[in-house]
Design a protein around this motif. Structure first.
Motif, PDB file in Angstrom:
ATOM      1  N   GLY A  47       2.061 -28.638 -10.170  1.00 37.40           N
ATOM      2  CA  GLY A  47       2.574 -27.083 -11.147  1.00 37.40           C
ATOM      3  C   GLY A  47       3.303 -26.980 -10.189  1.00 37.40           C
ATOM      4  N   PRO A  48       2.603 -25.763  -9.678  1.00 37.57           N
ATOM      5  CA  PRO A  48       3.467 -24.768  -8.391  1.00 37.57           C
ATOM      6  C   PRO A  48       4.613 -25.747  -7.116  1.00 37.57           C
ATOM      7  CG  PRO A  48       1.112 -24.409  -9.511  1.00 37.57           C
ATOM      8  CD  PRO A  48       1.093 -25.236  -9.790  1.00 37.57           C
ATOM      9  N   GLY A  49       3.438 -26.406  -6.518  1.00 35.81           N
ATOM     10  CA  GLY A  49       4.470 -27.042  -6.242  1.00 35.81           C
ATOM     11  C   GLY A  49       5.823 -28.055  -6.303  1.00 35.81           C
ATOM     12  N   ALA A  50       4.986 -28.107  -7.517  1.00 35.24           N
ATOM     13  CA  ALA A  50       6.453 -29.036  -7.868  1.00 35.24           C
ATOM     14  C   ALA A  50       8.084 -28.120  -8.436  1.00 35.24           C
ATOM     15  CB  ALA A  50       6.266 -29.593  -9.262  1.00 35.24           C
TER      16      ALA A  50
ATOM     17  N   VAL B 183       0.692 -31.121  -1.435  1.00 34.25           N
ATOM     18  CA  VAL B 183       0.973 -32.326  -0.755  1.00 34.25           C
ATOM     19  C   VAL B 183       1.637 -33.467  -1.616  1.00 34.25           C
ATOM     20  CG1 VAL B 183      -0.104 -34.686   0.559  1.00 34.25           C
ATOM     21  CG2 VAL B 183      -1.079 -32.170   0.979  1.00 34.25           C
ATOM     22  N   VAL B 184       1.391 -33.418  -2.777  1.00 30.90           N
ATOM     23  CA  VAL B 184       1.632 -34.456  -3.545  1.00 30.90           C
ATOM     24  C   VAL B 184       2.803 -33.902  -3.681  1.00 30.90           C
ATOM     25  CG1 VAL B 184       2.086 -35.952  -5.744  1.00 30.90           C
ATOM     26  CG2 VAL B 184      -0.427 -35.612  -4.363  1.00 30.90           C
ATOM     27  N   SER B 185       3.199 -32.842  -4.398  1.00 30.30           N
ATOM     28  CA  SER B 185       4.672 -32.266  -5.323  1.00 30.30           C
ATOM     29  C   SER B 185       5.705 -32.316  -3.809  1.00 30.30           C
ATOM     30  CB  SER B 185       4.576 -30.803  -5.416  1.00 30.30           C
ATOM     31  OG  SER B 185       3.963 -31.187  -6.591  1.00 30.30           O
ATOM     32  N   ILE B 186       6.007 -31.679  -2.396  1.00 30.95           N
ATOM     33  CA  ILE B 186       6.157 -30.944  -1.845  1.00 30.95           C
ATOM     34  C   ILE B 186       6.679 -32.604  -0.678  1.00 30.95           C
ATOM     35  CG2 ILE B 186       7.023 -30.336   0.823  1.00 30.95           C
ATOM     36  CD1 ILE B 186       5.421 -27.726  -0.130  1.00 30.95           C
TER      37      ILE B 186
ATOM     38  N   MET C 253       6.839 -35.955  -2.360  1.00 34.79           N
ATOM     39  CA  MET C 253       7.538 -36.668  -3.223  1.00 34.79           C
ATOM     40  C   MET C 253       8.943 -35.733  -2.995  1.00 34.79           C
ATOM     41  SD  MET C 253       8.299 -38.798  -5.082  1.00 34.79           S
ATOM     42  CE  MET C 253       6.501 -39.135  -6.121  1.00 34.79           C
ATOM     43  N   GLY C 254       8.972 -34.686  -2.544  1.00 35.28           N
ATOM     44  CA  GLY C 254      10.322 -33.335  -2.201  1.00 35.28           C
ATOM     45  C   GLY C 254      10.893 -34.396  -1.225  1.00 35.28           C
ATOM     46  N   GLY C 255       9.754 -34.462  -0.534  1.00 37.93           N
ATOM     47  CA  GLY C 255      10.665 -34.991   0.640  1.00 37.93           C
ATOM     48  C   GLY C 255      10.634 -36.583   1.089  1.00 37.93           C
ATOM     49  N   LEU C 256      10.368 -37.140  -0.320  1.00 44.42           N
ATOM     50  CA  LEU C 256      10.474 -38.887  -0.269  1.00 44.42           C
ATOM     51  C   LEU C 256      12.003 -38.719  -0.818  1.00 44.42           C
ATOM     52  CD1 LEU C 256       9.784 -41.695  -0.023  1.00 44.42           C
ATOM     53  CD2 LEU C 256       8.477 -41.445  -2.955  1.00 44.42           C
ATOM     54  N   ILE C 257      11.962 -37.585  -1.709  1.00 45.23           N
ATOM     55  CA  ILE C 257      13.685 -38.074  -2.277  1.00 45.23           C
ATOM     56  C   ILE C 257      14.757 -37.448  -1.303  1.00 45.23           C
ATOM     57  CG2 ILE C 257      14.801 -36.413  -4.632  1.00 45.23           C
ATOM     58  CD1 ILE C 257      12.377 -35.568  -5.433  1.00 45.23           C
ATOM     59  N   SER C 258      14.186 -36.368  -0.770  1.00 40.91           N
ATOM     60  CA  SER C 258      15.526 -36.709   0.806  1.00 40.91           C
ATOM     61  C   SER C 258      15.768 -37.235   1.171  1.00 40.91           C
ATOM     62  CB  SER C 258      15.091 -34.872   1.151  1.00 40.91           C
ATOM     63  OG  SER C 258      15.170 -34.203   0.255  1.00 40.91           O
ATOM     64  N   ALA C 259      14.397 -38.328   2.097  1.00 40.38           N
ATOM     65  CA  ALA C 259      14.756 -39.816   3.291  1.00 40.38           C
ATOM     66  C   ALA C 259      14.784 -40.674   2.691  1.00 40.38           C
ATOM     67  CB  ALA C 259      13.224 -39.364   3.253  1.00 40.38           C
ATOM     68  N   SER C 260      14.970 -40.635   1.103  1.00 40.43           N
ATOM     69  CA  SER C 260      15.363 -41.770   0.093  1.00 40.43           C
ATOM     70  C   SER C 260      17.117 -41.784   0.411  1.00 40.43           C
ATOM     71  CB  SER C 260      14.869 -41.912  -1.320  1.00 40.43           C
ATOM     72  OG  SER C 260      13.897 -42.192  -1.706  1.00 40.43           O
ATOM     73  N   ILE C 261      17.710 -40.895  -0.135  1.00 45.22           N
ATOM     74  CA  ILE C 261      19.001 -40.226   0.125  1.00 45.22           C
ATOM     75  C   ILE C 261      19.840 -40.792   1.052  1.00 45.22           C
ATOM     76  CG2 ILE C 261      20.730 -38.494  -0.460  1.00 45.22           C
ATOM     77  CD1 ILE C 261      19.164 -36.704  -1.829  1.00 45.22           C
ATOM     78  N   LEU C 262      18.842 -40.215   2.712  1.00 45.60           N
ATOM     79  CA  LEU C 262      19.669 -40.469   4.026  1.00 45.60           C
ATOM     80  C   LEU C 262      19.493 -41.908   3.946  1.00 45.60           C
ATOM     81  CD1 LEU C 262      18.163 -38.156   7.129  1.00 45.60           C
ATOM     82  CD2 LEU C 262      18.907 -40.845   6.893  1.00 45.60           C
ATOM     83  N   ILE C 263      17.741 -42.165   4.000  1.00 44.38           N
ATOM     84  CA  ILE C 263      17.705 -43.843   4.062  1.00 44.38           C
ATOM     85  C   ILE C 263      19.123 -44.281   3.164  1.00 44.38           C
ATOM     86  CG2 ILE C 263      16.880 -45.687   3.387  1.00 44.38           C
ATOM     87  CD1 ILE C 263      13.751 -44.041   4.118  1.00 44.38           C
ATOM     88  N   THR C 264      19.319 -44.312   1.950  1.00 45.36           N
ATOM     89  CA  THR C 264      20.243 -45.050   1.026  1.00 45.36           C
ATOM     90  C   THR C 264      22.105 -44.829   1.896  1.00 45.36           C
ATOM     91  OG1 THR C 264      18.897 -44.352  -0.607  1.00 45.36           O
ATOM     92  CG2 THR C 264      22.058 -45.669  -1.388  1.00 45.36           C
ATOM     93  N   SER C 265      21.840 -43.619   2.311  1.00 43.02           N
ATOM     94  CA  SER C 265      23.274 -43.610   3.217  1.00 43.02           C
ATOM     95  C   SER C 265      23.142 -44.020   4.248  1.00 43.02           C
ATOM     96  CB  SER C 265      23.306 -42.044   3.254  1.00 43.02           C
ATOM     97  OG  SER C 265      24.814 -41.541   3.591  1.00 43.02           O
ATOM     98  N   GLY C 266      22.242 -43.817   5.244  1.00 39.77           N
ATOM     99  CA  GLY C 266      22.271 -44.943   6.467  1.00 39.77           C
ATOM    100  C   GLY C 266      22.510 -45.986   6.290  1.00 39.77           C
ATOM    101  N   THR C 267      22.600 -46.949   4.631  1.00 42.38           N
ATOM    102  CA  THR C 267      22.079 -48.221   4.612  1.00 42.38           C
ATOM    103  C   THR C 267      23.328 -48.557   4.505  1.00 42.38           C
ATOM    104  OG1 THR C 267      19.810 -48.004   4.313  1.00 42.38           O
ATOM    105  CG2 THR C 267      21.070 -50.511   3.519  1.00 42.38           C
ATOM    106  N   LEU C 268      24.228 -47.602   3.762  1.00 46.07           N
ATOM    107  CA  LEU C 268      25.281 -48.111   2.963  1.00 46.07           C
ATOM    108  C   LEU C 268      26.485 -47.421   3.054  1.00 46.07           C
ATOM    109  CD1 LEU C 268      23.895 -48.181  -0.676  1.00 46.07           C
ATOM    110  CD2 LEU C 268      24.127 -50.365   0.556  1.00 46.07           C
ATOM    111  N   MET C 269      26.189 -46.241   4.192  1.00 42.05           N
ATOM    112  CA  MET C 269      27.671 -45.004   4.471  1.00 42.05           C
ATOM    113  C   MET C 269      27.421 -45.236   5.951  1.00 42.05           C
ATOM    114  SD  MET C 269      27.263 -42.864   1.595  1.00 42.05           S
ATOM    115  CE  MET C 269      29.025 -42.066   1.269  1.00 42.05           C
TER     116      MET C 269
END
Length: 416
Positions: free
Chosen positions: A23-26, A240-243, A245-261
């Motif tokens: 909840g609050p962490g999300a 831990v879970v919420s933040i 997950m937020g970090g995973l979202i940011s990392a996913s964007i960086l990794i996708t960009s690093g792979t394709l761009m």
């Protein structure tokens, strides 16, 4: 078989109960994953590949440490960070100088980032969908305003949880489809490096994740959900879970960009859609538009919420989200964002000013949190342990470094 089934059922029930704790962490995760974070992560991946993943991981750990402290403050002392900061000092001149500076910094920063998020979200959606940018901006701003005026914490919490789920689905899926180099990812996380020209990007990655007003939001939002120190474990799990997950979202964007761009110059987050077309076809723009909208909407809501909660807490207004003064501050932040968008006001100067204030505020707030969390009169046996103080001390030093860099960069840009 009769014994196995109840055991499996029990595990499933425990898992469901743990999910209900989120909840609050999300709210914090949804707050820091905004258009600015998407753009910064995209630029980081395009410019340096996976090399700066360690900075993102470090910023997530720093955020978790600070948010755990202020959550403990809210649950144990039943006091928001703003009120705790105000009560920490008895001398009127010191007390009210700090109060005035915190209010000015948080309000200015929230209004500036609201304006920037509204512009970024509208531009991204317009580029991807072809919708009229002059319709998108005011519409999104008004929807956020209506949600804030509802005065319902549960509505905001559920909305933020839903937006985190949407963002994680969109951006983690695109990362998986991009088929990144797992070895390169591991190297980027566990072998920190400072490529030439990367210092600004490193500071930006950390600065867009460790957000001062999120500390005020969290210390107040946990009080809506939990009412006793026995709930501290639930709060830690949520953080831990919420933040994470937020970090995973940011990392996913960086990794996708690093792979394709890799090597591609990034102008807007919409550039990422072009790289996704070979993988997602005609769905690329729609898919990314959903992610950008979710990020912008959640970040705008948090910006207005951050200013309102901070000022409410530090001035000790009662009744939280239902207080008319809370709603007035929330409305003012939204209105400033909509007006700056409608009149095409360039928010850069305001953002630079807010960045300069943030350069002072972030390390100052980090130091104050460490002082407050060692106040035995306030927290009793729930003050920081030696281990937490050592970790907190390292975090404070990092915040001082980030703050000094942000301040110097903002001053240099303003003078230039």
């Amino acid at each position: 078989m009769g014994q196995v089934q109840p055991a499996q059922e029990q595990k499933r029930n425990i898992f469901i109960e743990k999910l209900k704790v989120i909840g609050p962490g999300a709210i914090i995760a949804a707050s820091f994953v905004g258009p600015g974070t998407i753009t910064t992560a995209t630029e980081a991946g395009a410019s340096f590949g996976y090399a700066l993943l360690w900075a993102l991981v470090f910023s997530v750990i720093t955020t978790i440490v600070l948010q755990m402290m202020v959550a403990r403050l809210g649950i144990v002392a039943r006091k928001g960070l703003g009120a705790a900061v105000r009560d920490q000092f008895s001398h009127p001149a010191i007390k009210y100088s700090i109060v005035a500076f915190v209010i000015l910094s948080i309000f200015t920063g929230s209004a500036a980032y609201m304006s920037g998020d509204l512009n970024g979200t509208s531009l991204g959606l317009s580029t991807l969908t072809g919708w009229d940018i002059n319709v998108i901006g005011p519409f999104v701003g008004l929807v956020v305003l209506l949600i804030g005026l509802s005065g319902s914490y549960k509505l905001i919490e559920k909305m933020m949880i839903a937006l985190v789920i949407v963002m994680s689905t969109v951006f983690v899926t695109t990362m998986v489809i991009a088929q990144p180099d797992l070895g390169g990812i591991a190297s980027g996380i566990f072998a920190p490096s400072f490529p030439v020209g990367s210092i600004i990007t490193i500071a930006a990655l950390i600065g867009t994740t460790v957000v001062p007003y999120n500390l005020f939001i969290h210390s107040s939002s946990v009080q809506e959900r939990w009412h006793h120190p026995s709930h501290l474990k639930d709060s830690k799990w949520d953080i831990v879970v919420s933040i994470g997950m937020g970090g995973l979202i940011s990392a996913s964007i960086l990794i996708t960009s690093g792979t394709l761009m890799r090597g591609v110059e990034v102008e807007t987050v919409a550039d990422l859609a072009l790289q996704l077309e070979p993988l997602l076809g005609g769905w690329a723009e729609t898919f990314l538009a959903i992610g950008i909208f979710s990020a912008g909407f959640s970040s705008m809501t948090a910006a207005a919420l951050g200013a309102s909660i901070t000022i409410s807490s530090i001035l000790k207004w009662e009744n939280g989200l239902k207080n008319w003064r809370f709603k007035a501050v929330f409305t003012l932040v939204i209105v400033i964002g909509i007006l700056s968008f409608a009149f095409n006001v360039e928010p850069l100067a305001v953002i630079l000013f807010a960045q300069a204030l943030n350069g002072i505020l972030l390390p100052g707030i980090a130091v104050l949190i460490l002082i407050i969390m060692n106040n035995k009169q306030l927290l009793g046996k729930y003050t920081n342990s030696l281990k937490v103080n050592i970790i907190g001390g390292i975090v404070v030093m990092v915040c001082i470094g980030i703050g000094a860099y942000s301040l110097l960069t903002a001053i240099s840009d303003l003078l230039g």
